[in-house]
Scaffold this motif. Structure first.
Motif, PDB file in Angstrom:
ATOM      1  N   VAL A 198      66.075  71.908  66.465  1.00 33.16           N
ATOM      2  CA  VAL A 198      66.155  71.097  67.685  1.00 33.16           C
ATOM      3  C   VAL A 198      67.541  70.475  67.801  1.00 33.16           C
ATOM      4  O   VAL A 198      68.151  70.462  68.877  1.00 33.16           O
ATOM      5  N   ALA A 199      68.055  69.962  66.686  1.00 30.53           N
ATOM      6  CA  ALA A 199      69.390  69.367  66.693  1.00 30.53           C
ATOM      7  C   ALA A 199      70.445  70.396  67.072  1.00 30.53           C
ATOM      8  O   ALA A 199      71.356  70.116  67.869  1.00 30.53           O
ATOM      9  N   ASP A 200      70.330  71.590  66.516  1.00 33.90           N
ATOM     10  CA  ASP A 200      71.283  72.661  66.840  1.00 33.90           C
ATOM     11  C   ASP A 200      71.217  73.022  68.325  1.00 33.90           C
ATOM     12  O   ASP A 200      72.241  73.323  68.948  1.00 33.90           O
ATOM     13  N   ALA A 201      69.996  72.991  68.875  1.00 35.01           N
ATOM     14  CA  ALA A 201      69.817  73.390  70.276  1.00 35.01           C
ATOM     15  C   ALA A 201      70.523  72.449  71.233  1.00 35.01           C
ATOM     16  O   ALA A 201      70.939  72.854  72.328  1.00 35.01           O
ATOM     17  N   VAL A 202      70.679  71.184  70.847  1.00 34.13           N
ATOM     18  CA  VAL A 202      71.362  70.218  71.718  1.00 34.13           C
ATOM     19  C   VAL A 202      72.741  69.839  71.158  1.00 34.13           C
ATOM     20  O   VAL A 202      73.380  68.908  71.647  1.00 34.13           O
ATOM     21  N   ASN A 203      73.159  70.583  70.116  1.00 35.23           N
ATOM     22  CA  ASN A 203      74.505  70.404  69.540  1.00 35.23           C
ATOM     23  C   ASN A 203      74.745  68.972  69.063  1.00 35.23           C
ATOM     24  O   ASN A 203      75.761  68.340  69.378  1.00 35.23           O
ATOM     25  N   CYS A 204      73.769  68.451  68.301  1.00 32.44           N
ATOM     26  CA  CYS A 204      73.930  67.114  67.729  1.00 32.44           C
ATOM     27  C   CYS A 204      73.534  67.152  66.260  1.00 32.44           C
ATOM     28  O   CYS A 204      73.024  68.157  65.760  1.00 32.44           O
ATOM     29  N   SER A 205      73.741  66.061  65.584  1.00 38.59           N
ATOM     30  CA  SER A 205      73.395  65.994  64.168  1.00 38.59           C
ATOM     31  C   SER A 205      71.917  65.675  64.003  1.00 38.59           C
ATOM     32  O   SER A 205      71.280  65.091  64.892  1.00 38.59           O
ATOM     33  N   THR A 206      71.358  66.059  62.861  1.00 37.03           N
ATOM     34  CA  THR A 206      69.967  65.711  62.581  1.00 37.03           C
ATOM     35  C   THR A 206      69.814  64.192  62.452  1.00 37.03           C
ATOM     36  O   THR A 206      68.752  63.645  62.740  1.00 37.03           O
ATOM     37  N   THR A 207      70.880  63.535  62.034  1.00 35.35           N
ATOM     38  CA  THR A 207      70.851  62.070  61.901  1.00 35.35           C
ATOM     39  C   THR A 207      70.543  61.407  63.234  1.00 35.35           C
ATOM     40  O   THR A 207      69.755  60.454  63.313  1.00 35.35           O
ATOM     41  N   LEU A 208      71.174  61.919  64.303  1.00 36.05           N
ATOM     42  CA  LEU A 208      70.932  61.356  65.630  1.00 36.05           C
ATOM     43  C   LEU A 208      69.488  61.585  66.055  1.00 36.05           C
ATOM     44  O   LEU A 208      68.845  60.697  66.625  1.00 36.05           O
ATOM     45  N   LEU A 209      68.978  62.777  65.769  1.00 35.82           N
ATOM     46  CA  LEU A 209      67.589  63.069  66.131  1.00 35.82           C
ATOM     47  C   LEU A 209      66.633  62.148  65.375  1.00 35.82           C
ATOM     48  O   LEU A 209      65.671  61.628  65.949  1.00 35.82           O
ATOM     49  N   TYR A 210      66.914  61.943  64.099  1.00 36.68           N
ATOM     50  CA  TYR A 210      66.081  61.025  63.313  1.00 36.68           C
ATOM     51  C   TYR A 210      66.135  59.609  63.875  1.00 36.68           C
ATOM     52  O   TYR A 210      65.134  58.886  63.881  1.00 36.68           O
ATOM     53  N   SER A 211      67.307  59.200  64.351  1.00 38.61           N
ATOM     54  CA  SER A 211      67.444  57.841  64.876  1.00 38.61           C
ATOM     55  C   SER A 211      66.643  57.653  66.157  1.00 38.61           C
ATOM     56  O   SER A 211      66.232  56.536  66.481  1.00 38.61           O
ATOM     57  N   ILE A 212      66.402  58.732  66.894  1.00 44.05           N
ATOM     58  CA  ILE A 212      65.672  58.638  68.159  1.00 44.05           C
ATOM     59  C   ILE A 212      64.172  58.830  67.974  1.00 44.05           C
ATOM     60  O   ILE A 212      63.364  58.083  68.517  1.00 44.05           O
ATOM     61  N   PHE A 213      63.799  59.835  67.169  1.00 44.43           N
ATOM     62  CA  PHE A 213      62.375  60.141  67.000  1.00 44.43           C
ATOM     63  C   PHE A 213      61.806  59.683  65.661  1.00 44.43           C
ATOM     64  O   PHE A 213      60.581  59.692  65.482  1.00 44.43           O
ATOM     65  N   GLY A 214      62.698  59.334  64.721  1.00 47.55           N
ATOM     66  CA  GLY A 214      62.210  58.922  63.414  1.00 47.55           C
ATOM     67  C   GLY A 214      61.830  60.070  62.518  1.00 47.55           C
ATOM     68  O   GLY A 214      61.241  59.879  61.454  1.00 47.55           O
ATOM     69  N   GLY A 215      62.114  61.290  62.940  1.00 46.57           N
ATOM     70  CA  GLY A 215      61.792  62.449  62.114  1.00 46.57           C
ATOM     71  C   GLY A 215      60.885  63.424  62.838  1.00 46.57           C
ATOM     72  O   GLY A 215      60.599  63.280  64.031  1.00 46.57           O
ATOM     73  N   LYS A 216      60.399  64.423  62.114  1.00 46.39           N
ATOM     74  CA  LYS A 216      59.596  65.473  62.726  1.00 46.39           C
ATOM     75  C   LYS A 216      58.262  64.941  63.257  1.00 46.39           C
ATOM     76  O   LYS A 216      57.779  65.388  64.301  1.00 46.39           O
ATOM     77  N   ASP A 217      57.659  63.986  62.554  1.00 38.39           N
ATOM     78  CA  ASP A 217      56.386  63.446  63.035  1.00 38.39           C
ATOM     79  C   ASP A 217      56.555  62.752  64.386  1.00 38.39           C
ATOM     80  O   ASP A 217      55.705  62.887  65.272  1.00 38.39           O
ATOM     81  N   GLY A 218      57.649  62.015  64.538  1.00 33.07           N
ATOM     82  CA  GLY A 218      57.909  61.358  65.810  1.00 33.07           C
ATOM     83  C   GLY A 218      58.148  62.363  66.922  1.00 33.07           C
ATOM     84  O   GLY A 218      57.670  62.193  68.052  1.00 33.07           O
ATOM     85  N   LEU A 219      58.877  63.437  66.603  1.00 35.34           N
ATOM     86  CA  LEU A 219      59.122  64.497  67.572  1.00 35.34           C
ATOM     87  C   LEU A 219      57.810  65.204  67.917  1.00 35.34           C
ATOM     88  O   LEU A 219      57.536  65.493  69.089  1.00 35.34           O
ATOM     89  N   SER A 220      56.997  65.465  66.900  1.00 35.66           N
ATOM     90  CA  SER A 220      55.703  66.117  67.120  1.00 35.66           C
ATOM     91  C   SER A 220      54.806  65.257  68.000  1.00 35.66           C
ATOM     92  O   SER A 220      54.111  65.758  68.895  1.00 35.66           O
ATOM     93  N   ASN A 221      54.833  63.956  67.764  1.00 39.72           N
ATOM     94  CA  ASN A 221      54.017  63.049  68.569  1.00 39.72           C
ATOM     95  C   ASN A 221      54.491  63.039  70.020  1.00 39.72           C
ATOM     96  O   ASN A 221      53.671  62.985  70.955  1.00 39.72           O
ATOM     97  N   ALA A 222      55.802  63.105  70.216  1.00 38.86           N
ATOM     98  CA  ALA A 222      56.346  63.149  71.575  1.00 38.86           C
ATOM     99  C   ALA A 222      55.884  64.421  72.288  1.00 38.86           C
ATOM    100  O   ALA A 222      55.542  64.394  73.475  1.00 38.86           O
ATOM    101  N   LEU A 223      55.853  65.544  71.564  1.00 38.90           N
ATOM    102  CA  LEU A 223      55.379  66.799  72.144  1.00 38.90           C
ATOM    103  C   LEU A 223      53.879  66.726  72.442  1.00 38.90           C
ATOM    104  O   LEU A 223      53.405  67.252  73.453  1.00 38.90           O
ATOM    105  N   TYR A 224      53.147  66.103  71.548  1.00 38.20           N
ATOM    106  CA  TYR A 224      51.710  65.912  71.727  1.00 38.20           C
ATOM    107  C   TYR A 224      51.440  65.160  73.035  1.00 38.20           C
ATOM    108  O   TYR A 224      50.622  65.586  73.861  1.00 38.20           O
ATOM    109  N   LEU A 225      52.159  64.071  73.225  1.00 36.96           N
ATOM    110  CA  LEU A 225      51.988  63.281  74.444  1.00 36.96           C
ATOM    111  C   LEU A 225      52.491  64.022  75.673  1.00 36.96           C
ATOM    112  O   LEU A 225      51.922  63.901  76.762  1.00 36.96           O
TER     113      LEU A 225
END
Length: 232
Positions: free
Chosen positions: A45-72
């Motif tokens: 996901v980070a590669d797809a938007v050309n950002c670091s995994t750190t930034l993604l973690y800061s927004i979603f808190g990790g894969k569970d947060g991203l998964s929950n966002a997709l769930y919703l």
């Protein structure tokens, strides 16, 4: 003399964060749809938007947060999809030919968009949503993302998407199409039957589409018949 625009740094940060979050969610959605849930990793996901995994973690808190966002997101799409279905139902006199409701063995009302016929149409719409959004559906109701368990508040919000189905059962009980009972329980019963067939279909247990269609009709018919004739 025109006023000099004052930049609100905090507001700009918030807007950027919202934009980044939506972009990451869109990228995750594309991965989910195009490559399936197995491809859903923080790195991809980070590669797809050309950002670091750190930034993604800061927004979603990790894969569970991203998964929950997709769930919703899946449930948000489902609610929007059904809202459009209801608008179309109100605007035109739809038929139940896709589910062949008139062969269901039930006593149907003469108008195709009233009474139990509306439940058949809801079932058709639900089946159609699952087929058009298989990856989202398996995140919403299946085990597409290994180890992901939606938090209680997300599950509560998800169940609210079935409020229209409960309302349809309430209306059927009020107009006499169904005997009075608990509309919430009736909705859960119908959903369980629909979900059972759909889950097997999406996992490839049926060799032909016609097999799942036949079983889906039979499952819906059995539930509605049992609600019309609770004494049997």
């Amino acid at each position: 003399m025109s006023k000099i625009k004052v930049v609100d740094f905090r507001q700009a940060q918030d807007e950027l964060r919202i934009s980044l979050r939506q972009g990451m969610l869109d990228a995750a959605s594309r991965l989910l749809v195009e490559e399936g849930a197995a491809a859903l990793t923080v790195r991809k996901v980070a590669d797809a938007v050309n950002c670091s995994t750190t930034l993604l973690y800061s927004i979603f808190g990790g894969k569970d947060g991203l998964s929950n966002a997709l769930y919703l997101e899946g449930f948000a799409r489902f609610k929007q999809d059904f809202a459009e279905f209801q608008n179309n139902l109100s605007a035109s006199n739809l038929s139940t030919k896709n589910l062949d409701a008139n062969q269901s063995g039930l006593s149907l009302s003469s108008t195709a968009t009233q009474g139990i016929d509306r439940l058949w149409l809801y079932a058709a719409s639900y089946h159609d949503y699952a087929r058009r959004n298989p990856s989202y559906y398996m995140v919403m109701f299946g085990d597409a993302i290994a180890g992901f368990v939606p938090p209680l508040e997300s599950r509560t919000a998800a169940w609210e998407s079935f409020t229209p189905l409960i309302a349809e059962f309430e209306q059927c009980m009020q107009d006499g199409s169904l005997p009075a009972s608990n509309p919430g329980m009736a909705a859960r019963l119908l959903w369980s039957a629909m979900h059972g067939v759909i889950s097997l279909e999406l996992k490839g247990y049926y060799l032909k589409k016609e097999h799942s269609d036949e079983l889906y009709r039979a499952a819906v018919r059995a539930v509605l018949y049992s609600l019309v004739h609770p004494e049997n």
